[in-house]
Design a protein around this motif. Sequence first.
Motif, short mmCIF file in Angstrom:
data_model
loop_
_atom_site.label_atom_id
_atom_site.label_comp_id
_atom_site.label_asym_id
_atom_site.label_seq_id
_atom_site.Cartn_x
_atom_site.Cartn_y
_atom_site.Cartn_z
N HIS A 42 -4.42 -10.25 43.22
CA HIS A 42 -3.20 -9.44 43.32
C HIS A 42 -3.42 -8.28 44.30
O HIS A 42 -2.61 -8.04 45.19
CB HIS A 42 -2.78 -8.92 41.95
CG HIS A 42 -1.45 -8.26 41.95
ND1 HIS A 42 -0.30 -8.90 41.54
CD2 HIS A 42 -1.07 -7.04 42.36
CE1 HIS A 42 0.73 -8.09 41.70
NE2 HIS A 42 0.29 -6.94 42.18
N ARG A 46 -1.12 -8.82 47.41
CA ARG A 46 0.24 -8.32 47.17
C ARG A 46 0.22 -6.96 46.47
O ARG A 46 0.92 -6.75 45.48
CB ARG A 46 1.07 -9.36 46.40
CG ARG A 46 0.53 -9.82 45.06
CD ARG A 46 1.13 -11.12 44.61
NE ARG A 46 0.59 -12.23 45.37
CZ ARG A 46 -0.54 -12.87 45.04
NH1 ARG A 46 -1.25 -12.53 43.99
NH2 ARG A 46 -0.99 -13.86 45.80
N ARG A 55 7.65 -11.01 51.87
CA ARG A 55 6.97 -12.02 51.06
C ARG A 55 6.10 -11.41 49.95
O ARG A 55 6.21 -11.79 48.78
CB ARG A 55 6.09 -12.91 51.97
CG ARG A 55 5.21 -13.91 51.18
CD ARG A 55 4.45 -14.86 52.10
NE ARG A 55 3.62 -14.18 53.08
CZ ARG A 55 2.43 -13.63 52.83
NH1 ARG A 55 1.92 -13.69 51.62
NH2 ARG A 55 1.75 -13.02 53.79
N GLN A 56 5.26 -10.41 50.33
CA GLN A 56 4.32 -9.88 49.34
C GLN A 56 5.06 -9.25 48.16
O GLN A 56 4.67 -9.41 47.00
CB GLN A 56 3.40 -8.84 49.98
CG GLN A 56 2.45 -9.39 51.02
CD GLN A 56 3.07 -9.39 52.40
OE1 GLN A 56 4.30 -9.39 52.54
NE2 GLN A 56 2.24 -9.40 53.43
N GLN A 58 8.07 -10.00 47.13
CA GLN A 58 8.69 -11.07 46.32
C GLN A 58 7.64 -11.76 45.44
O GLN A 58 7.92 -12.16 44.32
CB GLN A 58 9.42 -12.05 47.22
CG GLN A 58 10.69 -11.41 47.75
CD GLN A 58 11.37 -12.19 48.86
OE1 GLN A 58 10.88 -13.23 49.31
NE2 GLN A 58 12.50 -11.68 49.31
N GLU A 59 6.41 -11.82 45.96
CA GLU A 59 5.34 -12.41 45.15
C GLU A 59 5.01 -11.53 43.93
O GLU A 59 4.64 -12.05 42.87
CB GLU A 59 4.08 -12.60 46.00
CG GLU A 59 4.17 -13.81 46.92
CD GLU A 59 2.93 -13.98 47.79
OE1 GLU A 59 2.97 -14.83 48.67
OE2 GLU A 59 1.93 -13.26 47.58
N GLU A 62 7.55 -12.33 41.41
CA GLU A 62 7.26 -13.64 40.80
C GLU A 62 6.09 -13.53 39.81
O GLU A 62 6.12 -14.13 38.74
CB GLU A 62 6.90 -14.66 41.89
CG GLU A 62 8.12 -15.14 42.68
CD GLU A 62 7.74 -15.73 44.05
OE1 GLU A 62 8.63 -15.79 44.91
OE2 GLU A 62 6.55 -16.10 44.25
N ALA A 63 5.08 -12.73 40.18
CA ALA A 63 3.90 -12.57 39.31
C ALA A 63 4.32 -11.93 37.98
O ALA A 63 3.87 -12.34 36.90
CB ALA A 63 2.84 -11.72 40.00
#
Length: 409
Positions: A42, A46, A55-56, A58-59, A62-63
């Motif tokens: 992590h 991100r 992207r990061q 949004q990750e 999601e995490a």
Amino acid sequence: MPDFPITRVRAAFPALQDGYVFFDNAAGAQSPALVLDAVADHLLHRNVQRGGRYRQSQEVDEAIARARTSVALLVNARHDNEISFGMNATSFMRLISIAIGQSLGARREIIVTDLDHEANIAVWLALEREGAKIVWWHFRDDGRLHPEDLEKLLSPRTRIVACTLASNAIGSILDIAEVSKRAHAAGAEVFVDAVHFGPHGTMDVQEFDCDYLVCSGYKIFSPHMGFLWGRLESLNALPTFREEFVPDTAPAKLEIGTYIYENVAGMDAAVRYLEELGRSINPAAASRRAALVTSTEAIRGYEAQLSRAMLQALSHAQATVYGIVDDQNIPLRTPTLCFNLPGISPARVTEQLAAQNLSVRDGHMYSPRLMKRLGLAPESGAVRASLVHYNTLEEVERFGSLLADIKRA
Ligand SMILES: Cc1ncc(COP(=O)(O)O)c(C=O)c1O
């Protein structure tokens, strides 16, 4: 029942590889490599704020969503949004208690227990300023809270019963389903401190039928963080502090500001660790929840062996053990044992064991009222050895022989 896969378990925890004996797990457990890798991943890939369009970010969203699903499965929540993440259990206790304090109405009585960690007492005592009346539920001389004792404490004025699922000091487990049955019949809610029980067995909020439950992830093999489960309708009805743009619905209304996203990713991995343990015991487990239950039930069975061995070692050392000691009631305790050795101060026992690379703790265990009930001065209190499923019978044997050395010296 298959043997508990202790070799596989120990191999999963890097911190256990140098022979140090961790018997202070009730203050926080070690993390498996799976968790450490998730935290590192992590931070490496991100380490950014939620809610961005890149992207990061949004990750990270999601995490957190993945972790919410995992923790919802761990406690058997009805909905992922019933789970909120934060810094620790105490801050969630305070947050819920403030909200309850602001919505007392005609029900102004709050039942608290003298078996609890002080956190789950003090946050409710603070509501006396709001006009709450505190009603004490005392544990009996057997070191257990008995739900039938609630009958004379509950009334149409009871707002909530705040109690622990298991004592962090003496390990006694409470039958929460029985508490909920009685409290709900009186129109009251139930707030459960599951911090100590978390690593020791199956949590099922639907079976407990409680209304709120808090845990510290760092007791359940994740890094430092806490989480709250609450019935969606109860959480959505509570007044909580939030900025205007934060929706008045769970979990957003309970997650104030930024928290430790990497540790939430670690908590997700801790649940996956337990799941993998369950699948190693029963490869045919039909769902993620089934794998989790397989693992937590196996842990309970194995930990009963540890409790028995610890009680035997303590009996050989002529220690006074507080709480459940009789064999048939072992299923009603965790392998968390408070004791004293005759004529030797708790601090001295702890120092001597530490010098031999074995960690235990002495003092009041943040339960000074419980210590007073046991006739102990809270300043010195007792020694607590608290084991989890990565501890072994060989470590218990070593503990027993070190106690014999301390008594001889
Ligand atoms: C039973 C119990 N409740 C509450 C707490 C406080 O938890 P936290 O450190 O997550 O605030 C602890 C910590 O040891 C505990 O054992």
